[in-house]
Enzyme design. Structure first.
Site, PDB file in Angstrom:
ATOM      1  N   LYS A   7       0.814  -1.218   0.000  1.00 18.65           N
ATOM      2  CA  LYS A   7       0.000   0.000   0.000  1.00 18.65           C
ATOM      3  C   LYS A   7       0.846   1.265   0.000  1.00 18.65           C
ATOM      4  O   LYS A   7       0.451   2.295   0.536  1.00 18.65           O
ATOM      5  CB  LYS A   7      -0.949  -0.017   1.197  1.00 18.65           C
ATOM      6  CG  LYS A   7      -2.050  -1.047   1.015  1.00 18.65           C
ATOM      7  CD  LYS A   7      -3.189  -0.818   1.961  1.00 18.65           C
ATOM      8  CE  LYS A   7      -4.335  -1.766   1.614  1.00 18.65           C
ATOM      9  NZ  LYS A   7      -5.402  -1.693   2.609  1.00 18.65           N
ATOM     10  N   ASN A   8       1.996   1.188  -0.600  1.00 15.32           N
ATOM     11  CA  ASN A   8       2.881   2.339  -0.646  1.00 15.32           C
ATOM     12  C   ASN A   8       2.895   2.882  -2.079  1.00 15.32           C
ATOM     13  O   ASN A   8       2.982   2.125  -3.045  1.00 15.32           O
ATOM     14  CB  ASN A   8       4.277   1.857  -0.200  1.00 15.32           C
ATOM     15  CG  ASN A   8       5.370   2.859  -0.492  1.00 15.32           C
ATOM     16  OD1 ASN A   8       5.598   3.230  -1.633  1.00 15.32           O
ATOM     17  ND2 ASN A   8       6.046   3.284   0.540  1.00 15.32           N
TER      18      ASN A   8
END
Ligand SMILES: [Zn+2]
Lengths: 343, 357
Positions: free
Chosen positions: A113-114
């Site tokens: 989720k970066n």
């Protein structure tokens, strides 16, 4: 916030002990600036970024600098300058891009989720021009979290850039079959459809989508995803067919509404019908302006208004009480606009 | 339970803890937040503005002057090569700073970030600064360089991540500096429209799924650039309905996703801008936000029984302010600062306009 990957950076030998780094003096972070919002950095972090600052300052393009960016990226995968510098080095040093793809695959697996890691992957694929593994890779990530926004954005980019449309509808269908409420999958269905066809023209395709929606709604009526999708499809259809509403949708709604079963009284169904009634009544009101004596029109408006007011009351006090204020407001709109026809 | 949330003694006690959490954010943070290492100015904005909304700015852990100086230390006013390709503005932290002199670009890879420039300006306004040390021309020229052909903006000169978040930051910056002449509003508007999805709300970029955070960024941008009225009646209707449907107890950010404290702000503010927040249930909303409150540290988390973080703490505070939570200062929904800080900005604008003549 993603987890720190600090654990994965195990400096066997500290940079200051490595002979190949002896000519570099690390630049420590300015203490004065570090008095506010100070992060309790680990020793590894301080060391690696000390050397990284020194390398940036002289813009060194070397193998050792490239290795350093790996440690820096793992320590803070959200540092966009680290990735930017690493890409410069990749090109400058003619690094093996397949190896880099393997590296970023691992990093994304631990930081799915970066933002920066997905951007980096995109850059590598743009350089490589080899999208072969990308659909499989996003599927792997989506298997763990079928709504991962980054993975979906990336997948859309890959599909569009390299025209990989062939199996997308099947994939979307599978996801919707597994979880009919997977809104990301519904969005992807729309993405597929609107890119594949000109939705201002395709009567047949749109009708097929209506059938699809009604089937899914019949299976699970209280599902905002399918209702939102249905509304969008209908909006396209109405434009093609000069405001002729798809009859099968109305029939479907009326059947559900007539069962009287609480299970069928989904707020999405009720509000769908209320909105339909509203736009229909407005149209009829316009016709009344030119023919004020049309009893039939007035009768129809009365039916729509009474039905809508009934549903709005039910929504406000029973089926969707959290939005009671909204339903009451819509009811007052109905009364204001069509009140004279309900008496 | 719902009444307890409004009990003055309980409100007071929780406020004390919240103050403690925000003060802590301005002092030392655990290494678990390492991914925010480049975003300290954002953290400072959350904490300072959070204290302001709590009416507790007098409890800053540092002097106002030192905080203001610290924020200005992040400003790049001058580039190495003399031309600006999106370098000037505020860095998010000094983590890549190498020189003693900080207001000049330190090295080729030293650059500003739009969200950080926006955060710095908001924090400065909150602290009552008059923005006299801001290099307006440099910041605006930089924004111009960061706008792409499709109307969107990238955050920095280094990545090509371009989406509604950075367009929103740019709109806030132009609004604060009271100058829209460096941004192409028509292109920005058409980019925003292209992010509107079939669901009636906005995604982060064209064709992406409708999302609460993106919807806030888009609607607030439209509001700030005075373009909200360009949407059709039907578009506004669908948009309102999508946002209203996000409330379960708290708010969710996407259809069929669990609710999360930050959306009490993202969706709450959007609804406030659209003038329909009063159609939601305030007690349920407040109740959910406090389900994510941490009684030990005093912060808010996204979900119950999760660790609090500075973003959700600030968003929780803003979310509460929007629904008239007692003792909280009102916020300006589009700018995400207190109404007091916003009034201070309006006074500055007045002063600037008088200075011209
Ligand atoms: Zn959140």
């Amino acid at each position: 916030m993603s987890d720190s990957s600090d654990e994965s950076v195990d400096l066997d030998v500290s940079y200051s002990q490595r002979p190949e780094w002896s000519d570099i003096t690390p630049i420590t972070q300015d203490e004065e600036s570090n008095q506010i919002c100070r992060i309790a950095y680990t020793e590894n972090f301080k060391e690696v970024f000390g050397y990284f600052r020194a390398i940036l300052k002289i813009s060194e393009k070397s193998e050792r600098a490239f290795d350093l960016t790996k440690d820096a990226a793992l320590l803070n995968p959200a540092n966009y300058t680290v990735w930017y510098y690493r890409r410069i080095l990749l090109k400058e040093l003619n690094k093996d891009l397949h190896q880099e793809l393997e590296f970023i695959t691992k990093v994304i697996r631990s930081n799915p989720k970066n933002y920066q890691v997905w951007q980096h992957r995109r850059c590598i694929i743009e350089l490589l021009q080899e999208p072969d593994k990308e659909l499989n890779f996003t599927e792997e990530i989506l298997k763990r979290d079928s709504k991962n926004y980054h993975a979906w954005q990336y997948r859309q980019w890959v599909i569009k850039t390299f025209a990989l449309w062939d199996n997308e509808l099947d994939y979307v269908n599978d996801l919707i079959t597994v979880d009919v409420r997977n809104n990301s999958a519904w969005n992807q269905r729309y993405f597929y459809l609107s890119n594949k066809y000109d939705l201002t023209q395709e009567n047949e395709i749109l009708n097929r989508e209506i059938d699809f929606c009604l089937e899914k709604i019949n299976f699970c009526i209280d599902n905002e995803s399918s209702w939102n999708y249905l509304r969008a499809v209908i909006d396209h259809l109405i434009k093609i067919n000069e405001n002729n509403y798809p009859q099968k949708v109305l029939e479907f709604c009326n059947i559900k509404l007539s069962t009287g079963r609480d299970d069928d009284m989904s707020p999405f169904l009720l509000s769908f019908k209320i909105d339909f009634n509203w736009f229909r009544s407005k149209e009829m009101l316009k016709k009344l302006e030119s023919n004020n004596d049309d009893v039939c029109l007035k009768q129809n408006i009365r039916t729509y208004a009474n039905e809508s007011l009934d549903y709005l009351t039910k929504l406000a006090i029973k089926y969707d009480t959290i939005r009671a204020n909204y339903w009451n407001y819509l009811a007052s709109n109905w009364k204001q606009e069509f009140g004279q026809y309900t008496q | 339970m719902i009444d307890e949330n409004l009990n003055p003694a309980i409100v007071e006690k929780r406020n004390e803890k919240l103050v403690k959490y925000l003060r802590q954010t301005l002092c030392v943070l655990p290494s678990a937040v390492i991914t925010l290492d480049t975003s300290k100015v954002l953290l400072a904005y959350f904490a300072v503005s959070g204290l302001d909304i709590l009416n507790k700015l007098d409890q800053l852990p540092h002097s106002r002057e030192s905080l203001i100086d610290w924020i200005y230390n992040h400003q790049i006013s001058e580039t190495i090569c003399g031309i600006d390709i999106g370098i000037c503005g505020f860095r998010g932290s000094t983590t890549l700073v190498t020189d003693k002199i900080k207001n000049v670009q330190n090295h080729e890879y030293d650059c500003s970030h739009l969200t950080m420039t926006f955060s710095a300006l908001n924090a400065l306004l909150t602290l009552g600064d008059d923005l006299s040390r801001i290099n307006k021309k440099a910041i605006l020229t930089s924004i111009q360089a960061l706008q792409l052909l499709d109307g969107s903006l990238t955050a920095t000169s280094q990545d090509y991540e371009n989406d509604v978040r950075f367009l929103y930051s740019a709109c806030c910056i132009c609004y604060i500096l009271n100058d829209w002449s460096f941004i192409d509003i028509e292109r920005a508007y058409s980019f925003l429209l292209s992010c509107m999805t079939y669901e009636g709300a906005f995604g982060q970029n064209p064709e992406a799924e409708a999302h609460g955070g993106s919807t806030f960024c888009a609607v607030a941008s439209l509001f700030l650039m005075n373009k909200l009225n360009s949407l059709s009646k039907y578009q506004i209707f669908r948009l309102k309905q999508w946002c209203l449907n996000r409330q379960a107890t708290g708010f969710s950010g996407r259809v069929n996703k669990p609710w999360d404290t930050c959306y009490s702000f993202w969706i709450g503010s959007t609804l406030k801008i659209l003038g329909v927040l009063h159609f939601t249930s305030f007690p349920e909303n407040i109740n959910y936000i406090f389900e994510t409150y941490n009684y030990v540290t005093g912060g808010f988390a996204k979900w119950p029984d999760c660790n609090p973080d500075p973003l959700h703490t600030y968003m929780g505070i803003c979310g509460l302010s929007l629904v008239d939570y007692p003792s909280f200062e009102k916020i300006h929904p589009a700018m995400a600062i207190s109404q007091r800080a916003f009034n201070h900005l309006k006074n500055l604008h007045q002063k600037w306009s008088e200075n011209i003549y």
